[in-house]
Design a protein around this motif. Structure first.
Motif, PDB file in Angstrom:
ATOM      1  N   GLU A 165      33.149 -10.788 -48.650  1.00 38.04           N
ATOM      2  CA  GLU A 165      32.743 -11.634 -47.531  1.00 38.04           C
ATOM      3  C   GLU A 165      33.629 -11.408 -46.320  1.00 38.04           C
ATOM      4  N   GLN A 166      34.955 -11.296 -46.539  1.00 37.73           N
ATOM      5  CA  GLN A 166      35.846 -11.126 -45.398  1.00 37.73           C
ATOM      6  C   GLN A 166      35.614  -9.786 -44.697  1.00 37.73           C
ATOM      7  N   ASP A 167      35.167  -8.763 -45.478  1.00 37.81           N
ATOM      8  CA  ASP A 167      34.867  -7.466 -44.871  1.00 37.81           C
ATOM      9  C   ASP A 167      33.652  -7.566 -43.967  1.00 37.81           C
ATOM     10  N   ILE A 168      32.645  -8.325 -44.428  1.00 37.49           N
ATOM     11  CA  ILE A 168      31.441  -8.521 -43.623  1.00 37.49           C
ATOM     12  C   ILE A 168      31.805  -9.167 -42.302  1.00 37.49           C
ATOM     13  N   LEU A 169      32.583 -10.226 -42.361  1.00 37.37           N
ATOM     14  CA  LEU A 169      32.918 -10.959 -41.151  1.00 37.37           C
ATOM     15  C   LEU A 169      33.829 -10.136 -40.238  1.00 37.37           C
ATOM     16  N   LYS A 170      34.653  -9.274 -40.837  1.00 39.49           N
ATOM     17  CA  LYS A 170      35.548  -8.449 -40.029  1.00 39.49           C
ATOM     18  C   LYS A 170      34.757  -7.452 -39.177  1.00 39.49           C
ATOM     19  N   ILE A 171      33.722  -6.844 -39.804  1.00 39.09           N
ATOM     20  CA  ILE A 171      32.962  -5.830 -39.070  1.00 39.09           C
ATOM     21  C   ILE A 171      31.771  -6.418 -38.329  1.00 39.09           C
ATOM     22  N   LYS A 172      31.635  -7.738 -38.364  1.00 36.67           N
ATOM     23  CA  LYS A 172      30.489  -8.391 -37.729  1.00 36.67           C
ATOM     24  C   LYS A 172      30.684  -8.421 -36.225  1.00 36.67           C
ATOM     25  N   ASN A 173      30.358  -7.339 -35.561  1.00 36.86           N
ATOM     26  CA  ASN A 173      30.590  -7.245 -34.124  1.00 36.86           C
ATOM     27  C   ASN A 173      29.299  -6.991 -33.356  1.00 36.86           C
ATOM     28  N   LYS A 174      28.204  -7.500 -33.899  1.00 35.88           N
ATOM     29  CA  LYS A 174      26.905  -7.360 -33.221  1.00 35.88           C
ATOM     30  C   LYS A 174      26.977  -7.873 -31.787  1.00 35.88           C
ATOM     31  N   TYR A 175      27.755  -8.920 -31.596  1.00 40.20           N
ATOM     32  CA  TYR A 175      27.798  -9.610 -30.307  1.00 40.20           C
ATOM     33  C   TYR A 175      28.548  -8.814 -29.238  1.00 40.20           C
ATOM     34  N   HIS A 176      29.237  -7.740 -29.644  1.00 39.74           N
ATOM     35  CA  HIS A 176      29.999  -6.960 -28.678  1.00 39.74           C
ATOM     36  C   HIS A 176      29.195  -5.803 -28.090  1.00 39.74           C
ATOM     37  N   TYR A 177      27.990  -5.551 -28.640  1.00 43.62           N
ATOM     38  CA  TYR A 177      27.186  -4.437 -28.153  1.00 43.62           C
ATOM     39  C   TYR A 177      26.402  -4.855 -26.913  1.00 43.62           C
ATOM     40  N   GLN A 178      26.598  -4.108 -25.842  1.00 43.03           N
ATOM     41  CA  GLN A 178      25.915  -4.434 -24.583  1.00 43.03           C
ATOM     42  C   GLN A 178      24.512  -3.848 -24.529  1.00 43.03           C
ATOM     43  N   THR A 179      24.273  -2.767 -25.265  1.00 41.49           N
ATOM     44  CA  THR A 179      22.958  -2.124 -25.248  1.00 41.49           C
ATOM     45  C   THR A 179      22.501  -1.829 -26.675  1.00 41.49           C
ATOM     46  N   LYS A 180      21.213  -1.597 -26.817  1.00 43.30           N
ATOM     47  CA  LYS A 180      20.669  -1.250 -28.132  1.00 43.30           C
ATOM     48  C   LYS A 180      21.223   0.094 -28.600  1.00 43.30           C
ATOM     49  N   TRP A 181      21.496   0.987 -27.665  1.00 44.66           N
ATOM     50  CA  TRP A 181      22.022   2.297 -28.028  1.00 44.66           C
ATOM     51  C   TRP A 181      23.379   2.164 -28.725  1.00 44.66           C
ATOM     52  N   GLU A 182      24.221   1.255 -28.237  1.00 43.54           N
ATOM     53  CA  GLU A 182      25.517   1.024 -28.864  1.00 43.54           C
ATOM     54  C   GLU A 182      25.334   0.492 -30.283  1.00 43.54           C
ATOM     55  N   LEU A 183      24.333  -0.361 -30.474  1.00 42.51           N
ATOM     56  CA  LEU A 183      24.034  -0.892 -31.805  1.00 42.51           C
ATOM     57  C   LEU A 183      23.543   0.214 -32.731  1.00 42.51           C
ATOM     58  N   ILE A 184      22.711   1.109 -32.199  1.00 44.61           N
ATOM     59  CA  ILE A 184      22.204   2.243 -32.978  1.00 44.61           C
ATOM     60  C   ILE A 184      23.358   3.128 -33.458  1.00 44.61           C
ATOM     61  N   LEU A 185      24.316   3.392 -32.560  1.00 41.55           N
ATOM     62  CA  LEU A 185      25.472   4.203 -32.928  1.00 41.55           C
ATOM     63  C   LEU A 185      26.308   3.519 -34.007  1.00 41.55           C
ATOM     64  N   ALA A 186      26.430   2.177 -33.910  1.00 42.01           N
ATOM     65  CA  ALA A 186      27.190   1.426 -34.909  1.00 42.01           C
ATOM     66  C   ALA A 186      26.516   1.507 -36.278  1.00 42.01           C
ATOM     67  N   VAL A 187      25.182   1.412 -36.299  1.00 46.79           N
ATOM     68  CA  VAL A 187      24.432   1.509 -37.552  1.00 46.79           C
ATOM     69  C   VAL A 187      24.659   2.881 -38.191  1.00 46.79           C
ATOM     70  N   LYS A 188      24.577   3.934 -37.384  1.00 46.43           N
ATOM     71  CA  LYS A 188      24.764   5.295 -37.896  1.00 46.43           C
ATOM     72  C   LYS A 188      26.171   5.477 -38.457  1.00 46.43           C
ATOM     73  N   GLU A 189      27.149   4.928 -37.766  1.00 43.27           N
ATOM     74  CA  GLU A 189      28.536   5.059 -38.213  1.00 43.27           C
ATOM     75  C   GLU A 189      28.752   4.350 -39.559  1.00 43.27           C
ATOM     76  N   MET A 190      28.211   3.115 -39.682  1.00 43.53           N
ATOM     77  CA  MET A 190      28.363   2.371 -40.930  1.00 43.53           C
ATOM     78  C   MET A 190      27.645   3.081 -42.067  1.00 43.53           C
ATOM     79  N   ARG A 191      26.480   3.643 -41.776  1.00 41.81           N
ATOM     80  CA  ARG A 191      25.723   4.361 -42.803  1.00 41.81           C
ATOM     81  C   ARG A 191      26.498   5.582 -43.284  1.00 41.81           C
ATOM     82  N   SER A 192      27.146   6.284 -42.328  1.00 39.39           N
ATOM     83  CA  SER A 192      27.919   7.476 -42.684  1.00 39.39           C
ATOM     84  C   SER A 192      29.141   7.134 -43.529  1.00 39.39           C
TER      85      SER A 192
END
Length: 414
Positions: free
Chosen positions: A92-119
């Protein structure tokens, strides 16, 4: 029956009975090529009435029957939902640590974050709950190419939209000034261009390049600099009231409802953490069936990594996919010499559904080889049959088959 050169309907018949069809075909002794489905009755009657004619099995029906049999095999051998191992378990603490959805200003930044986590090995469910997005979005984002940045970058899109609006406003200002120079007063210009008189006056007094004061400015929330701390406090068990009092003492001057809404959003995205920590992911059988018809890149609900794990559990399924792909290549390449080898490979699998399909192929083997060799198909006939069905539905219950036949031939002639 259709003339392949003129694409006109020559005749239609309302029976599959051997004798009626043979009598019908005997009226047209000059037919050289027959494209048909896999009906044994049609095969026999054509052979008896036109022994020298070329019979061609329709490629669409060949491929459709193959995929239908493969689909039945998948339904018989695989459950509705398959469980595969997750590559990583997070707390649970890992989830909350990486929970930074609110810091992405654009959808592209969110897409890059998804790819990074998947990798890094996170599962789709883990990414969903950590970033607060759906599993289909995660799979879709993983497949987006870097060349599509402009499509998803809000900064670029916003800049383009601002440029369009700026040009439109400048054109409107020019029209207002032009009417003013022609002697129109404020009221007349207002009626002419459907604008408020105050707006007309503002445009007349402007330098021609009006821009809204908010253009280029990003509005910030009073909560922005406290979000990380709120996430930490929430993960440590603090409720919204305590969190509000803590950050208020540190300078927060916003409302408590803003804090509550933010925490509620976090809670929605992390309330299924027990599901996240499951060692398994669920793969639906319907997504495996889709792979008979489409490449995995075109299916948003399953990834290559997930498919590889499924194929490890069901190795014969991989052979099924390969055989369907090979058959498509044989049809497109027109290489009739590969069909014998393909049939041999299918038989070696000894799958009941595919054995039935091969039996049908071998029973009509010459027509199947002609389907590979020649360009003819049922495509033209199927299109015309659809039109006839529409006419039939319109006439339903009122007219005989003979009237339908005359109507179709007459429309065809005209």
């Amino acid at each position: 029956m259709i003339d392949i050169e003129t694409k006109k309907v020559i005749d239609i018949i309302n029976s599959r009975d051997y004798e009626k069809v043979k009598t019908w075909l005997d009226e047209y002794p000059d037919i050289e090529v027959f494209s048909r489905d896999g009906s044994i009755t049609y095969s026999k009657v054509i052979k008896d009435s036109h022994p020298l004619a070329i019979q061609i099995s329709d490629r669409f029906h060949l491929l459709k029957n193959l995929t239908d049999y493969c689909k039945e095999y998948i339904k018989r051998t695989i459950k509705h939902v398959i469980k595969i191992e997750s590559p990583k378990i997070i707390q649970e603490q890992d989830i909350l640590k990486i929970k930074n959805k609110y810091h992405y200003q654009t959808k592209w930044e969110l897409i890059l974050a998804v790819k990074e986590m998947r990798s890094k090995g996170y599962t789709i469910n883990q990414i969903c709950l950590s970033l607060g997005i759906g599993n289909k979005s995660v799979i879709k984002y993983c497949k987006i190419d870097n060349s599509e940045k402009e499509k998803y970058d809000k900064k670029i899109i916003a800049k383009a939209n601002q440029e369009i609006k700026r040009k439109q406003k400048e054109e409107l200002i020019k029209k207002v000034k032009s009417l003013k120079e022609k002697g129109y007063n404020l009221t007349q210009i207002s009626k002419e261009l459907s604008l408020d008189r105050k707006t007309v006056k503002k445009y007349i007094e402007s330098d021609g390049t009006l821009n809204h004061a908010s253009v280029g400015n990003k509005f910030k929330s009073k909560l922005d600099k406290y979000k990380d701390e709120i996430i930490t406090l929430y993960s440590n068990g603090y409720n919204s009231t305590k969190i509000f009092n803590i950050i208020k003492d540190k300078g927060y001057n916003g409302s408590d409802s803003l804090v509550r809404h933010f925490i509620a959003n976090i809670k929605r995205n992390t309330e299924n953490l027990q599901h996240i920590n499951n060692e398994y992911e669920n793969i639906e059988r319907k997504n495996l069936i889709k792979l008979l018809y489409k490449d995995i890149e075109k299916i948003e609900s399953i990834t290559k990594e997930q498919l590889e794990k499924v194929l490890m559990l069901y190795p014969q399924l991989k052979q099924i996919y390969q055989l369907v792909k090979q058959f498509k290549e044989i049809l497109s390449s027109k290489d009739i010499y590969k069909i014998d080898k393909w049939i041999k490979e299918v038989k070696e699998l000894n799958i009941p559904e595919l054995n039935s399909y091969i039996s049908g192929i071998e029973r009509d083997f010459e027509a199947v080889k002609n389907a590979i060799r020649y360009e003819y198909s049922n495509g033209l006939a199927e299109g015309i049959i659809n039109k006839i069905k529409v006419i039939k539905r319109i006439m339903y219950g009122r007219c005989s088959f003979e009237f339908l036949r005359q109507k179709v031939l007459l429309l065809n002639f005209n």
